[in-house]
Design a protein around this motif. Structure first.
Motif, PDB file in Angstrom:
ATOM      1  N   ASP A  59       0.829  -1.203   0.000  1.00  0.00           N
ATOM      2  CA  ASP A  59       0.000   0.000   0.000  1.00  0.00           C
ATOM      3  C   ASP A  59       0.867   1.257   0.000  1.00  0.00           C
ATOM      4  O   ASP A  59       1.739   1.418   0.864  1.00  0.00           O
ATOM      5  CB  ASP A  59      -0.907  -0.012   1.229  1.00  0.00           C
ATOM      6  CG  ASP A  59      -1.737   1.250   1.347  1.00  0.00           C
ATOM      7  OD1 ASP A  59      -2.515   1.537   0.422  1.00  0.00           O
ATOM      8  OD2 ASP A  59      -1.572   1.963   2.360  1.00  0.00           O
ATOM      9  N   GLU A  60       0.634   2.144  -0.942  1.00  0.00           N
ATOM     10  CA  GLU A  60       1.475   3.346  -1.053  1.00  0.00           C
ATOM     11  C   GLU A  60       1.293   4.298   0.129  1.00  0.00           C
ATOM     12  O   GLU A  60       2.220   5.015   0.505  1.00  0.00           O
ATOM     13  CB  GLU A  60       1.213   4.076  -2.371  1.00  0.00           C
ATOM     14  CG  GLU A  60      -0.161   4.684  -2.503  1.00  0.00           C
ATOM     15  CD  GLU A  60      -0.314   5.449  -3.818  1.00  0.00           C
ATOM     16  OE1 GLU A  60      -0.312   6.689  -3.779  1.00  0.00           O
ATOM     17  OE2 GLU A  60      -0.436   4.791  -4.869  1.00  0.00           O
ATOM     18  N   LYS A  61       0.115   4.306   0.745  1.00  0.00           N
ATOM     19  CA  LYS A  61      -0.106   5.188   1.891  1.00  0.00           C
ATOM     20  C   LYS A  61       0.787   4.787   3.056  1.00  0.00           C
ATOM     21  O   LYS A  61       1.352   5.631   3.750  1.00  0.00           O
ATOM     22  CB  LYS A  61      -1.575   5.156   2.306  1.00  0.00           C
ATOM     23  CG  LYS A  61      -2.509   5.854   1.322  1.00  0.00           C
ATOM     24  CD  LYS A  61      -3.946   5.855   1.827  1.00  0.00           C
ATOM     25  CE  LYS A  61      -4.863   6.575   0.835  1.00  0.00           C
ATOM     26  NZ  LYS A  61      -6.282   6.569   1.306  1.00  0.00           N
ATOM     27  N   LYS A  65       4.098   6.916   4.705  1.00  0.00           N
ATOM     28  CA  LYS A  65       3.725   7.410   6.023  1.00  0.00           C
ATOM     29  C   LYS A  65       4.867   8.208   6.641  1.00  0.00           C
ATOM     30  O   LYS A  65       4.654   9.187   7.365  1.00  0.00           O
ATOM     31  CB  LYS A  65       3.351   6.244   6.928  1.00  0.00           C
ATOM     32  CG  LYS A  65       2.714   6.664   8.234  1.00  0.00           C
ATOM     33  CD  LYS A  65       2.209   5.458   9.010  1.00  0.00           C
ATOM     34  CE  LYS A  65       1.525   5.892  10.306  1.00  0.00           C
ATOM     35  NZ  LYS A  65       0.998   4.722  11.066  1.00  0.00           N
ATOM     36  N   ARG A  83       2.361  12.154  -8.802  1.00  0.00           N
ATOM     37  CA  ARG A  83       1.804  12.022  -7.450  1.00  0.00           C
ATOM     38  C   ARG A  83       2.839  11.424  -6.490  1.00  0.00           C
ATOM     39  O   ARG A  83       3.043  11.928  -5.381  1.00  0.00           O
ATOM     40  CB  ARG A  83       0.553  11.141  -7.492  1.00  0.00           C
ATOM     41  CG  ARG A  83      -0.115  10.988  -6.130  1.00  0.00           C
ATOM     42  CD  ARG A  83      -1.383  10.165  -6.194  1.00  0.00           C
ATOM     43  NE  ARG A  83      -1.132   8.734  -6.151  1.00  0.00           N
ATOM     44  CZ  ARG A  83      -1.235   7.921  -7.186  1.00  0.00           C
ATOM     45  NH1 ARG A  83      -1.559   8.411  -8.375  1.00  0.00           N
ATOM     46  NH2 ARG A  83      -1.022   6.623  -7.050  1.00  0.00           N
ATOM     47  N   HIS A  84       3.496  10.376  -6.928  1.00  0.00           N
ATOM     48  CA  HIS A  84       4.477   9.712  -6.076  1.00  0.00           C
ATOM     49  C   HIS A  84       5.727  10.563  -5.866  1.00  0.00           C
ATOM     50  O   HIS A  84       6.295  10.601  -4.770  1.00  0.00           O
ATOM     51  CB  HIS A  84       4.849   8.359  -6.675  1.00  0.00           C
ATOM     52  CG  HIS A  84       3.730   7.368  -6.623  1.00  0.00           C
ATOM     53  ND1 HIS A  84       3.638   6.285  -7.479  1.00  0.00           N
ATOM     54  CD2 HIS A  84       2.634   7.289  -5.822  1.00  0.00           C
ATOM     55  CE1 HIS A  84       2.549   5.594  -7.199  1.00  0.00           C
ATOM     56  NE2 HIS A  84       1.924   6.183  -6.209  1.00  0.00           N
ATOM     57  N   LYS A  87       4.925  13.431  -3.385  1.00  0.00           N
ATOM     58  CA  LYS A  87       4.823  12.908  -2.026  1.00  0.00           C
ATOM     59  C   LYS A  87       6.216  12.594  -1.476  1.00  0.00           C
ATOM     60  O   LYS A  87       6.522  12.901  -0.303  1.00  0.00           O
ATOM     61  CB  LYS A  87       3.952  11.647  -2.016  1.00  0.00           C
ATOM     62  CG  LYS A  87       3.686  11.094  -0.622  1.00  0.00           C
ATOM     63  CD  LYS A  87       2.919  12.089   0.240  1.00  0.00           C
ATOM     64  CE  LYS A  87       2.641  11.529   1.616  1.00  0.00           C
ATOM     65  NZ  LYS A  87       1.948  12.519   2.486  1.00  0.00           N
TER      66      LYS A  87
END
Length: 423
Positions: A59-61, A65, A83-84, A87
């Motif tokens: 999971d990317e979330k 983190k 997006r990545h 982040k």
């Protein structure tokens, strides 16, 4: 020597098998975390890089983190890159960003604004800019070997099997989900052309279509899948010929592209490859796939300093490899990946052949040593031993603008497009 820690999001053939493996074998890096939605790729990363389970993420979330390393490799699908990358920068990572940057022009500028905000280094994986043969050609041109450069004739030989594997059956078959082929395959070339021209591109005209890989050209009586087709032994595009015959001709490698994309069971074996193409998309008939990207395209460019260039991209070649011809006022240079040589032809003089193996060391990784060159350059830049990369985000955006303009022109039947550059 300080080791840079590395986290990878996108554990495919570029993220893990190319950059991750190179870094793992180097004394400059330590791969400490991987994120990929596929459990089989995480299992491979755990085994190859000795990563503990707590640092493997589906999971990317969860992966984003908190910051886990010095550098983040973003090697996900094209539409996820920005997006990545944003982040990652917001957490403090420096970013190694797989190309193409994004299929969206506006997202290019959003990413550039984010880089200025977070003040992180972003290096785009235009690996050919780090390949010794391509660097040698630039050196020859810069020192005036052929006088003043006037025009460039570039041929991108995709090769029939690569066209079928990547752009008919594979990940880049649908431009709506990934990128137009001129961007997915040729942002390398656009980057090189502006690099050699030493100028921004001003005008672009392009024409190309998807003509062959469609239902109209399917042989009579052919099946929808290679495994049950009567042409499996005679069709050059059959999965058996591409994934079994070619694999054997390459010496049956245990983990090598494109076979490691077709089959994710390791080590690769004939049995596993056959089982894979019998059930997945790589065993579908190339004439019944849901592909929409072009299979041939011609693009003509004029640069602001007057240099002109033509790029022919075609899936209809027996072998892969770029062939570039540079025409100057006192001579020509040919760069031929198929023949692995540079040919220098000064007017009125005998031609001189320079084999690639005289200017580059033997490298087991792809792009003529470019992958290794990129990874080495990244270390020098992040540790402050070198000021800047050849493929900064700002310079790479220029080549993407050329690709966007080429696709716009193609959709408008070759209309001349004026490029609006980044400020």
């Amino acid at each position: 020597m300080k080791k840079l820690t590395v986290a990878i999001i996108g554990g495919g053939s570029r993220g893990i098998d190319a950059y991750g493996t190179l870094m793992h074998k180097s004394n400059q890096y330590q791969v400490v975390s991987v994120c990929d939605a596929r459990a089989v790729r995480l299992t491979l990363a755990k085994k190859e890089f000795k990563i503990p389970s707590r640092l493997l993420f589906k999971d990317e979330k969860a992966f984003f983190k908190k910051k886990l390393a010095d550098v983040c490799i973003v090697a996900t699908q094209d539409q996820d890159h920005v997006r990545h990358a944003i982040k990652a920068m917001s957490l403090g990572y420096h970013v190694l960003l797989e190309k193409p940057i994004t299929p969206s022009k506006s997202e290019c500028f959003r990413l550039l604004a984010a880089q200025k905000k977070y003040k992180r280094k972003v290096i785009v994986c235009h690996v050919l800019r780090y390949a010794p043969a391509y660097l040698e050609v630039a050196r020859l041109i810069d020192q005036g070997t052929i006088g003043t450069l006037m025009d460039i004739d570039a041929l991108e030989q995709v090769a029939y099997w690569h066209q079928a594997h990547s752009f008919v059956r594979g990940n880049w078959h649908d431009s709506k989900k990934t990128s137009p082929m001129i961007l997915a395959k040729c942002c390398h070339d656009m980057d090189l052309l502006q690099y050699y021209a030493k100028s921004r591109c001003q005008y672009v005209s392009s024409m190309g279509r998807l003509d062959f890989f469609n239902k109209e050209h399917q042989p009579k009586g052919a099946s929808k899948r290679c495994a049950t087709c009567k042409y499996i032994d005679t069709c050059p595009y059959s999965a058996k010929n591409i994934y079994i015959k070619m694999w054997k001709e390459k010496g049956s490698p245990k983990n090598d592209w494109p076979f490691n994309v077709t089959c994710t069971t390791y080590p690769l074996t004939e049995k596993n490859l056959k089982k894979a193409y019998e059930s997945n998309e790589y065993g579908e008939c190339v004439f019944t796939c849901r592909n929409d990207v072009v299979d041939h395209q011609q693009t003509i460019m004029t640069f602001e300093n007057g240099v002109t260039a033509n790029l022919c991209m075609t899936g209809f070649t027996a072998k892969p490899g770029r062939i570039y011809k540079f025409h100057g006022t006192t001579g020509e240079i040919d760069l031929d990946e198929e023949r692995h040589e540079i040919l220098i032809k000064r007017f009125g003089e005998k031609a001189v052949t320079v084999p690639f193996n005289k200017i580059q060391s033997k490298c087991s990784f792809g792009h003529g040593g470019g992958d290794e060159g990129l990874v080495n350059a990244l270390y020098q830049i992040v540790t402050g031993k070198k000021d800047g990369a050849a493929t900064t985000l700002a310079s790479s955006i220029e080549s993407h603008l050329m690709c966007y303009a080429a696709e716009e022109s193609r959709l408008k039947h070759g209309q001349l497009i004026t490029i609006k550059h980044a400020k």
